[in-house]
Design an enzyme around this catalytic site. Structure first.
Site, PDB file in Angstrom:
ATOM      1  N   SER A 121       6.212 -22.148   3.178  1.00 49.79           N
ATOM      2  CA  SER A 121       5.061 -21.579   3.721  1.00 49.79           C
ATOM      3  C   SER A 121       4.767 -21.960   5.097  1.00 49.79           C
ATOM      4  O   SER A 121       5.753 -21.671   6.040  1.00 49.79           O
ATOM      5  CB  SER A 121       3.840 -21.688   2.841  1.00 49.79           C
ATOM      6  N   HIS A 146       6.866 -16.838   2.696  1.00 53.48           N
ATOM      7  CA  HIS A 146       6.207 -15.684   2.089  1.00 53.48           C
ATOM      8  C   HIS A 146       5.265 -15.403   2.805  1.00 53.48           C
ATOM      9  O   HIS A 146       4.859 -16.061   3.873  1.00 53.48           O
ATOM     10  CB  HIS A 146       5.806 -16.270   0.630  1.00 53.48           C
TER      11      HIS A 146
END
EC number: 3.4.21.92
Length: 217
Positions: A121, A146
């Site tokens: 992330s 993501h």
């Protein structure tokens, strides 16, 4: 000579990111001896002298404040010498991560990044944001990208405002990730639609890092 108890009390007020105060007893203390006597450091402060900064654990406001402060300090010490940012993080707050990102781009020294363990992330975003040619990962580390996560609550108008904001953040992060990886924005958008895990070699092929390090150069 400062006692160990006094040193731990001092460290508790400025604990390294990723460590709770109760775990400070597990942080090694390094004692250096010189002609002027002995001096004690926690291991992270000693490594900071070598221009090594650690971003470990969740990316939050406390982590960001510590990392930003260390980057600014090292710039003031020597604006022409590289800084190494070691990352082992599952990600976290976008705003906290962007504070680190903007500081990395703002300061004069190149910031080299290295993934050890996991960069997911916002951790992966910061890994890719290092100076070009100086982004590394260890061979068994994992990288995950993501789209930003969010949970909206409140009145319908409040939810609408939060939805617009997270869509803006998604688009902005995709643009920056495209800039640092060399991928087009459309591919970044597709590849970040769900959790996308990569090996260190896959991350290199994608443009998130420049080299997989087997041994120290």
């Amino acid at each position: 000579m400062i006692t160990r108890a006094e040193l731990l009390d001092m460290l508790a007020s400025n604990a390294p990111q990723g460590f709770e105060a109760q775990a400070l007893g597990l942080v090694p203390i390094v004692v250096e001896t010189s002609g002027r006597g002995e001096r004690s450091y926690d291991i992270y402060s000693r490594l900071l002298k070598e221009r090594l900064v650690f971003m470990v654990g969740e990316v939050n406001d406390q982590t960001a404040n510590l990392v930003v402060a260390q980057l600014l300090f090292l710039e003031s010490e020597n604006p022409d010498k590289d800084i190494s940012l070691y990352i082992n993080s599952p990600g976290g707050s976008v705003s906290a991560g962007m504070a680190i990102y903007d500081t990395m781009q703002f300061i004069k020294p190149d910031v080299s990044t290295l993934c050890m363990g996991l960069a997911a992330s916002m951790g992966a975003f910061l890994l890719a944001s290092g100076a070009k040619g100086k982004r590394f990962a260890l061979p068994n580390s994992r990288v995950m990208i993501h789209q930003p996560l969010g949970g909206a609550r409140g009145q319908a108008s409040d939810i609408e405002i939060q939805a617009r904001e997270i869509l803006y953040l998604k688009e902005r992060l995709n643009q920056l990730l495209a800039q640092h990886t060399g991928q087009d924005v459309e591919r970044i958008a597709r590849d970040t639609d769900r959790d996308n895990f990569m090996s260190s070699e896959d991350a290199k092929a994608y443009g998130l890092i420049d080299q997989v390090l087997l041994k120290r150069p």
